[in-house]
Scaffold this motif. Structure first.
Motif, PDB file in Angstrom:
ATOM      1  N   LYS A   4      44.531  40.755  42.013  1.00 20.23           N
ATOM      2  CA  LYS A   4      43.662  40.038  41.083  1.00 20.23           C
ATOM      3  C   LYS A   4      44.355  38.786  40.539  1.00 20.23           C
ATOM      4  O   LYS A   4      43.728  37.733  40.391  1.00 20.23           O
ATOM      5  CB  LYS A   4      43.265  40.976  39.939  1.00 20.23           C
ATOM      6  CG  LYS A   4      42.026  40.579  39.198  1.00 20.23           C
ATOM      7  CD  LYS A   4      41.662  41.695  38.223  1.00 20.23           C
ATOM      8  CE  LYS A   4      40.310  41.495  37.622  1.00 20.23           C
ATOM      9  NZ  LYS A   4      39.962  42.566  36.687  1.00 20.23           N
ATOM     10  N   GLU A  11      41.840  30.743  42.699  1.00 19.28           N
ATOM     11  CA  GLU A  11      40.649  30.223  42.022  1.00 19.28           C
ATOM     12  C   GLU A  11      41.019  29.097  41.058  1.00 19.28           C
ATOM     13  O   GLU A  11      40.303  28.107  40.944  1.00 19.28           O
ATOM     14  CB  GLU A  11      39.914  31.346  41.287  1.00 19.28           C
ATOM     15  CG  GLU A  11      39.275  32.357  42.212  1.00 19.28           C
ATOM     16  CD  GLU A  11      38.191  31.758  43.097  1.00 19.28           C
ATOM     17  OE1 GLU A  11      37.558  30.760  42.706  1.00 19.28           O
ATOM     18  OE2 GLU A  11      37.967  32.294  44.197  1.00 19.28           O
ATOM     19  N   TYR A  12      42.134  29.247  40.388  1.00 19.56           N
ATOM     20  CA  TYR A  12      42.597  28.220  39.454  1.00 19.56           C
ATOM     21  C   TYR A  12      42.872  26.907  40.187  1.00 19.56           C
ATOM     22  O   TYR A  12      42.551  25.823  39.690  1.00 19.56           O
ATOM     23  CB  TYR A  12      43.848  28.696  38.712  1.00 19.56           C
ATOM     24  CG  TYR A  12      44.390  27.687  37.743  1.00 19.56           C
ATOM     25  CD1 TYR A  12      43.758  27.445  36.526  1.00 19.56           C
ATOM     26  CD2 TYR A  12      45.532  26.948  38.039  1.00 19.56           C
ATOM     27  CE1 TYR A  12      44.239  26.505  35.631  1.00 19.56           C
ATOM     28  CE2 TYR A  12      46.023  26.009  37.156  1.00 19.56           C
ATOM     29  CZ  TYR A  12      45.375  25.792  35.956  1.00 19.56           C
ATOM     30  OH  TYR A  12      45.858  24.852  35.079  1.00 19.56           O
ATOM     31  N   ARG A  14      41.364  25.717  42.632  1.00 17.48           N
ATOM     32  CA  ARG A  14      40.116  25.060  43.069  1.00 17.48           C
ATOM     33  C   ARG A  14      39.708  23.950  42.115  1.00 17.48           C
ATOM     34  O   ARG A  14      39.279  22.879  42.554  1.00 17.48           O
ATOM     35  CB  ARG A  14      38.982  26.081  43.158  1.00 17.48           C
ATOM     36  CG  ARG A  14      39.074  26.968  44.362  1.00 17.48           C
ATOM     37  CD  ARG A  14      37.987  28.007  44.406  1.00 17.48           C
ATOM     38  NE  ARG A  14      36.648  27.426  44.284  1.00 17.48           N
ATOM     39  CZ  ARG A  14      35.558  28.161  44.137  1.00 17.48           C
ATOM     40  NH1 ARG A  14      35.645  29.478  44.082  1.00 17.48           N
ATOM     41  NH2 ARG A  14      34.393  27.590  44.042  1.00 17.48           N
ATOM     42  N   GLN A  20      37.121  29.643  34.127  1.00 20.14           N
ATOM     43  CA  GLN A  20      36.260  29.874  35.299  1.00 20.14           C
ATOM     44  C   GLN A  20      37.017  30.590  36.408  1.00 20.14           C
ATOM     45  O   GLN A  20      36.453  31.437  37.105  1.00 20.14           O
ATOM     46  CB  GLN A  20      35.676  28.548  35.801  1.00 20.14           C
ATOM     47  CG  GLN A  20      34.671  27.937  34.860  1.00 20.14           C
ATOM     48  CD  GLN A  20      33.515  28.877  34.557  1.00 20.14           C
ATOM     49  OE1 GLN A  20      32.901  29.445  35.449  1.00 20.14           O
ATOM     50  NE2 GLN A  20      33.233  29.053  33.269  1.00 20.14           N
ATOM     51  N   ALA A  21      38.284  30.282  36.566  1.00 22.41           N
ATOM     52  CA  ALA A  21      39.097  30.959  37.576  1.00 22.41           C
ATOM     53  C   ALA A  21      39.203  32.448  37.262  1.00 22.41           C
ATOM     54  O   ALA A  21      39.113  33.290  38.159  1.00 22.41           O
ATOM     55  CB  ALA A  21      40.481  30.332  37.659  1.00 22.41           C
ATOM     56  N   ILE A  23      37.045  34.267  35.580  1.00 28.16           N
ATOM     57  CA  ILE A  23      35.739  34.873  35.854  1.00 28.16           C
ATOM     58  C   ILE A  23      35.557  35.081  37.352  1.00 28.16           C
ATOM     59  O   ILE A  23      35.173  36.171  37.797  1.00 28.16           O
ATOM     60  CB  ILE A  23      34.603  34.002  35.266  1.00 28.16           C
ATOM     61  CG1 ILE A  23      34.665  34.030  33.740  1.00 28.16           C
ATOM     62  CG2 ILE A  23      33.238  34.479  35.772  1.00 28.16           C
ATOM     63  CD1 ILE A  23      33.779  32.994  33.053  1.00 28.16           C
ATOM     64  N   ARG A  24      35.871  34.048  38.155  1.00 30.87           N
ATOM     65  CA  ARG A  24      35.714  34.169  39.611  1.00 30.87           C
ATOM     66  C   ARG A  24      36.658  35.208  40.199  1.00 30.87           C
ATOM     67  O   ARG A  24      36.367  35.807  41.226  1.00 30.87           O
ATOM     68  CB  ARG A  24      35.944  32.798  40.267  1.00 30.87           C
ATOM     69  CG  ARG A  24      34.846  31.789  39.962  1.00 30.87           C
ATOM     70  CD  ARG A  24      34.963  30.539  40.820  1.00 30.87           C
ATOM     71  NE  ARG A  24      36.235  29.858  40.682  1.00 30.87           N
ATOM     72  CZ  ARG A  24      36.448  28.769  39.945  1.00 30.87           C
ATOM     73  NH1 ARG A  24      35.457  28.239  39.244  1.00 30.87           N
ATOM     74  NH2 ARG A  24      37.635  28.218  39.893  1.00 30.87           N
ATOM     75  N   ALA A  25      37.796  35.421  39.531  1.00 35.59           N
ATOM     76  CA  ALA A  25      38.766  36.409  40.017  1.00 35.59           C
ATOM     77  C   ALA A  25      38.401  37.831  39.589  1.00 35.59           C
ATOM     78  O   ALA A  25      39.051  38.786  40.000  1.00 35.59           O
ATOM     79  CB  ALA A  25      40.164  36.064  39.526  1.00 35.59           C
TER      80      ALA A  25
END
Length: 148
Positions: A4, A11-12, A14, A20-21, A23-25
């Motif tokens: 995770k 994600e970070y 991106r 947001q990273a 949440i996406r993770a």
């Protein structure tokens, strides 16, 4: 690092948006901001993120040498003198005034960036701290000696 946490780093990278990273993770949206804040301060995550950033930059040809050369190119452009133009009421046109100008601020910023890339800057910036006497500053920084 957990799977995770690894996903969080990818994600970070991106969009560099920690919340947001997170949440996406797969972290809860309610606590995503605080989770991101905590994750980005963990030493192993910092090191992993930095390693991944270096890999991405190197894959694009952005190396320390590239940055040095780019900064030097910017420095050279900033140091090019350009004539100061003045309006001539007789000819109704812009004409050189006889003075010259260059981008000193840009040149100094480029030099500062080159010093950073080359590791030539002190961690504390080498600046006198507010309230610090000159004697304290000289003692803290080693006087006139440069510590590169």
């Amino acid at each position: 690092m957990t799977d995770k946490q690894v996903l969080f780093v990818f994600e970070y990278l991106r969009d560099f948006n920690g919340t947001q990273a997170a949440i996406r993770a797969g972290y809860e949206a309610k606590s995503a901001a605080s989770q991101a804040w905590k994750l980005l301060r963990k030493q192993e995550i910092k090191e992993y993120r930095d390693r991944k950033v270096r890999e991405i930059f190197e894959s694009k040809g952005i190396t320390p040498e590239f940055i040095q050369l780019s900064c030097f190119e910017i420095y050279c452009r900033c140091m090019n003198k350009e004539p100061v133009m003045a309006w001539d009421t007789d000819s109704h046109s812009w004409v050189p005034s006889g003075e010259w100008q260059f981008d000193a601020k840009g040149a100094l910023k480029a030099l500062d960036q080159m010093a950073t890339v080359l590791g030539m800057k002190r961690p504390d910036g080498g600046e006198k701290k507010p309230g610090e006497t000159v004697e304290q500053y000289l003692e803290r920084t080693g006087g006139n000696e440069r510590e590169f």
